[in-house]
Design an enzyme around this catalytic site. Structure first.
Site: not given
Ligand code: DQA
Length: 142
Positions: A9-10, A17, A22, A73, A76, A97, A99, A106
């Site tokens: 998502p996103n 964003r 990012y 990825n 969220a 995975e 990110h 974070r």
């Protein structure tokens, strides 16, 4: 080697964003980067992005018999989705995975990843290059 690259998502809003986190580059730029990296490694990639958890679960299920590795990825959902973890475990394909950001540095809720438990490696904080490192990891397995 055929690899499925899943973005959650996103991720379609990259370049719009939270640019300070990012960056300025778009999701299409990311896809182009991954395609080129894969080409350089002689790998075949299929790119998939979806905002819905169930669609990501279905895509992972459908990867069985079609792909030899998964790069994910889950955005969220990484921090919340037992369903995505279970799907990765069910198909048992080598998975990595990724990110873009350094999730360990974070908010505390980003420090834990269910998805990581279904992957043989996690790469964070390397931006687009994380996807290339993930491809290289999968290439090194065969
Ligand atoms: C992300 C990190 C996640 O915590 C966040 O929810 C995202 C993007 C990353 O690539 O840094 O959407 O997966």
């Amino acid at each position: 080697m055929k690899v499925l690259v899943i973005n959650g998502p996103n991720m379609n809003l990259l370049g719009i964003r939270e640019k300070e986190l990012y960056g300025e580059q778009s999701y299409e730029d990311l896809c182009e980067y991954i395609r080129r990296a894969a080409e350089g490694l002689g790998m075949e990639v299929t790119l998939f992005q979806h905002n819905c958890e169930g669609r990501i679960v279905t895509e992972i299920q459908n990867a069985l018999g079609k792909f030899e590795g998964i790069i994910i990825n889950a955005a969220a959902y990484s921090h919340t989705s037992i369903a995505i973890l279970d799907a990765l475990k069910a198909v048992a394909l080598p998975a990595v995975e990724v990110h873009l950001t350094d999730v360990g540095n974070r908010e505390s809720f980003r420090c834990f990843s269910y998805v990581a438990m279904g992957c043989e490696k996690s790469i964070s904080g390397k931006g687009f290059a994380g996807y290339k490192l993930a491809l290289e990891h999968l290439a090194g397995r065969v």
